[in-house]
Design an enzyme around this catalytic site. Structure first.
Site, mmCIF file in Angstrom:
data_model
loop_
_atom_site.group_PDB
_atom_site.id
_atom_site.type_symbol
_atom_site.label_atom_id
_atom_site.label_comp_id
_atom_site.label_asym_id
_atom_site.label_seq_id
_atom_site.Cartn_x
_atom_site.Cartn_y
_atom_site.Cartn_z
ATOM 1 N N PRO A 8 40.152 14.155 28.858
ATOM 2 C CA PRO A 8 41.414 14.881 28.727
ATOM 3 C C PRO A 8 42.097 14.578 27.392
ATOM 4 O O PRO A 8 42.074 13.442 26.914
ATOM 5 C CB PRO A 8 42.261 14.339 29.888
ATOM 6 C CG PRO A 8 41.706 12.984 30.159
ATOM 7 C CD PRO A 8 40.253 13.028 29.808
ATOM 8 N N ARG A 12 50.475 25.830 16.429
ATOM 9 C CA ARG A 12 50.031 26.537 17.632
ATOM 10 C C ARG A 12 50.662 27.924 17.803
ATOM 11 O O ARG A 12 49.962 28.874 18.143
ATOM 12 C CB ARG A 12 50.271 25.676 18.877
ATOM 13 C CG ARG A 12 49.588 24.301 18.801
ATOM 14 C CD ARG A 12 49.574 23.565 20.128
ATOM 15 N NE ARG A 12 48.694 24.211 21.068
ATOM 16 C CZ ARG A 12 49.090 24.962 22.068
ATOM 17 N NH1 ARG A 12 50.375 25.121 22.306
ATOM 18 N NH2 ARG A 12 48.210 25.542 22.854
ATOM 19 N N CYS A 68 56.275 30.543 3.491
ATOM 20 C CA CYS A 68 56.264 31.941 3.034
ATOM 21 C C CYS A 68 55.171 32.754 3.713
ATOM 22 O O CYS A 68 54.180 33.139 3.084
ATOM 23 C CB CYS A 68 56.100 31.978 1.523
ATOM 24 S SG CYS A 68 57.417 31.064 0.742
ATOM 25 N N GLU A 69 55.290 32.936 5.011
ATOM 26 C CA GLU A 69 54.369 33.762 5.786
ATOM 27 C C GLU A 69 55.144 34.336 6.964
ATOM 28 O O GLU A 69 55.907 33.602 7.612
ATOM 29 C CB GLU A 69 53.227 32.917 6.387
ATOM 30 C CG GLU A 69 52.333 32.312 5.374
ATOM 31 C CD GLU A 69 50.864 32.493 5.711
ATOM 32 O OE1 GLU A 69 50.527 33.402 6.493
ATOM 33 O OE2 GLU A 69 50.080 31.719 5.159
ATOM 34 N N TYR A 73 47.916 18.546 19.825
ATOM 35 C CA TYR A 73 47.554 19.550 18.817
ATOM 36 C C TYR A 73 48.766 19.980 17.989
ATOM 37 O O TYR A 73 48.863 21.117 17.546
ATOM 38 C CB TYR A 73 46.862 20.756 19.477
ATOM 39 C CG TYR A 73 45.685 20.347 20.327
ATOM 40 C CD1 TYR A 73 44.521 19.870 19.729
ATOM 41 C CD2 TYR A 73 45.748 20.375 21.717
ATOM 42 C CE1 TYR A 73 43.447 19.452 20.504
ATOM 43 C CE2 TYR A 73 44.672 19.955 22.500
ATOM 44 C CZ TYR A 73 43.531 19.498 21.884
ATOM 45 O OH TYR A 73 42.478 19.081 22.643
HETATM 46 N N1 LLP Z 1 36.303 17.402 24.877
HETATM 47 C C1 LLP Z 1 35.824 18.278 23.979
HETATM 48 C C2 LLP Z 1 34.392 18.276 23.680
HETATM 49 C C3 LLP Z 1 36.692 19.184 23.343
HETATM 50 O O1 LLP Z 1 36.217 20.060 22.469
HETATM 51 C C4 LLP Z 1 38.078 19.154 23.651
HETATM 52 C C5 LLP Z 1 39.006 20.070 22.993
HETATM 53 C C6 LLP Z 1 38.521 18.201 24.584
HETATM 54 C C7 LLP Z 1 37.617 17.349 25.186
HETATM 55 C C8 LLP Z 1 39.970 18.070 24.966
HETATM 56 O O2 LLP Z 1 40.465 19.223 25.560
HETATM 57 P P1 LLP Z 1 41.924 19.224 26.217
HETATM 58 O O3 LLP Z 1 41.890 18.282 27.394
HETATM 59 O O4 LLP Z 1 42.898 18.762 25.195
HETATM 60 O O5 LLP Z 1 42.137 20.625 26.606
HETATM 61 N N2 LLP Z 1 43.934 23.338 19.213
HETATM 62 C C9 LLP Z 1 43.915 23.940 20.515
HETATM 63 C C10 LLP Z 1 43.033 23.174 21.484
HETATM 64 C C11 LLP Z 1 41.622 22.997 21.007
HETATM 65 C C12 LLP Z 1 40.785 22.169 21.946
HETATM 66 C C13 LLP Z 1 39.480 21.819 21.357
HETATM 67 N N3 LLP Z 1 38.664 20.973 22.167
HETATM 68 C C14 LLP Z 1 45.341 24.087 21.005
HETATM 69 O O6 LLP Z 1 46.254 23.734 20.275
HETATM 70 O O7 LLP Z 1 45.582 24.600 22.100
#
Ligand code: LLP
Length: 410
Positions: A269, A307, A337-338, A365
């Site tokens: 997580p 995000r 500036c976007e 993130y």
């Molecule tokens: N494990 C792997 C292999 C991953 O690629 C990711 C996230 C996670 C775990 C953790 O996932 P989580 O529990 O945080 O959902 N930038 C995007 C999210 C990209 C997630 C990429 N991989 C956002 O701001 O929503």
């Protein structure tokens, strides 16, 4: 008391803004601990390892907290590995994911005694085998299998479909496990999948697990017995009106499917541990009412919190001191500036210049995807712990922005 700010309080946020300036990320240690405990308690008595996905927020102090709780880590680069080690994490509790591991990254991870490589392709199997042989080691590996299930999330953060670049196609998995078993410098210890991020339903996880377990059983029949199953990360949080399942329900559904199999369960997580433990504190610079739209220009921007611009993600925006005035609909935007530089569209708020705003659920993130676009130094970060404000990262200094650059010679 301003309940909308919880777990933060207005007086502390005003003090933080005065002392550390804005924009500033603020994290709550107690919330981080509570989020971790939710997973750990739900898995109590079962063999498990919670591997915090470092990419969600790689601040050393946050890694240090999780390491202290006994967490493992999910990393995707040598930089993340070095950060975890610098924060006191143990290499043996780290899983290394990612589709593009370079040779130097693999060698470094092997030398440190990495817990497991989550292998994402056939050439990667050969590469790790060769590099481990060179070092006279056996590399612990699992295969990241792409179960081809629809996570029902934003297309940019969905990873478990056939069309995504991630993992090994489900139908190739048996063949590649046999291959891995035949390569002398690999030790096959697990199986892994990660289907996407910000999932708000349990069903896709269970469907993915079903497919993975069928593989586990088929492998066992061939004498390839795995020690762990890693179901990745992806559990969503509430930003707006989402109703993600509570951690206990998510874990119970997984446990039920696992049944009596003697597998250690790994979870990765990220967002669910840090997302709602952080806010981005920002100040209103200008109010610019218009005929069509009203703009509230704040000192945080898309470079600080990407995000909204990238995924049209919704973050609650809460005034630290609500005003007793008629709210107006504002476009809350930054100075970049976007046109895409916004933090929130169409927010009903009563605002005045100089007001402090909390952009909520920004712990995951947020800082990790920040940039220096428009030559903006990155924000400061502080953590609230035991009633104290602890600075964990100073605001980036302007001169640091070009410290590594060189002018052309005459
Ligand atoms: N494990 C792997 C292999 C991953 O690629 C990711 C996230 C996670 C775990 C953790 O996932 P989580 O529990 O945080 O959902 N930038 C995007 C999210 C990209 C997630 C990429 N991989 C956002 O701001 O929503």
């Amino acid at each position: 008391m301003n309940a909308a700010l919880l777990p933060f309080d207005a007086a502390t946020l005003v003090m933080i803004a005065d002392q550390y300036g804005t924009p500033c990320y603020v994290y709550d240690a107690e919330t981080l601990a509570r989020n971790y405990r939710a997973f750990d308690d739900a898995l109590h008595g079962k063999p498990h390892q919670i591997c915090y996905a470092v990419k969600a927020n790689p601040s050393l102090a946050i890694l240090q907290l999780f390491a202290g709780f006994g967490a493992g880590f999910d990393i995707v680069s040598m930089g993340e590995l070095q950060r975890v080690l610098a924060a006191g994490g143990k290499a043996s509790q780290i899983v290394f994911s990612g589709v593009g591991k370079r040779e130097d990254e693999i060698v470094f991870a092997l030398q440190q005694g990495i817990g497991c490589f989550n292998v994402e392709s056939e050439p990667e199997l050969y590469r790790i085998n060769r590099l481990a042989a060179d070092l006279g080691l056996r590399a612990p590996i699992s295969l990241r299998v792409n179960p081809d299930v629809d996570a029902g999330t934003h297309p940019y953060i969905s990873t478990g479909l056939k069309e995504n670049k991630f993992g090994i196609p489900h139908e190739d998995a048996l063949r590649l496990y046999r291959l891995a078993a035949s390569l002398p410098s690999l030790e096959t210890i697990g199986i892994d999948c990660h289907i996407g991020s910000q999932l708000t339903e349990i069903t896709p996880f269970v469907d993915a697990l079903d497919r993975i377990l069928r593989l586990v059983d088929a492998l066992a029949d061939e004498g390839i017995v795995l020690r762990h199953l890693d179901l990745g990360g992806g559990l969503g949080i509430r930003y707006h009106e989402e109703t993600p399942p509570p951690v206990v329900n998510y874990v119970a559904a997984i446990q039920q499917k696992l049944g009596q199999r003697s597998l250690t369960l790994l979870l990765e997580p990220g967002r669910a541990l840090v997302g709602n433990a952080g806010i981005l504190l920002t100040r209103v610079e200008y109010l610019k009412p218009g005929l069509e739209k009203n703009f509230a220009i704040v000192d945080a921007a898309m470079n600080d919190l990407m995000r909204p611009a990238l995924y049209e993600a919704w973050h609650a925006i809460v005034p630290v001191h609500p005003r007793d005035a008629v709210p107006v609909v504002w476009q809350v935007v930054g100075p970049v500036c976007e046109t895409g530089d916004f933090l929130g569209h169409d927010r009903q708020l009563a605002l005045a210049e100089g007001d402090l705003l909390a952009i909520k659920s920004a712990g995951a993130y947020g800082m990790s995807m920040s940039s220096n676009y428009n030559s903006r130094p990155r924000a400061a970060e502080v953590m609230l712990r035991d009633g104290e404000v602890v600075p964990i990262r100073q605001r980036e200094q302007i001169h640091a922005l070009w410290r590594d650059e060189r002018l052309l010679p005459d």
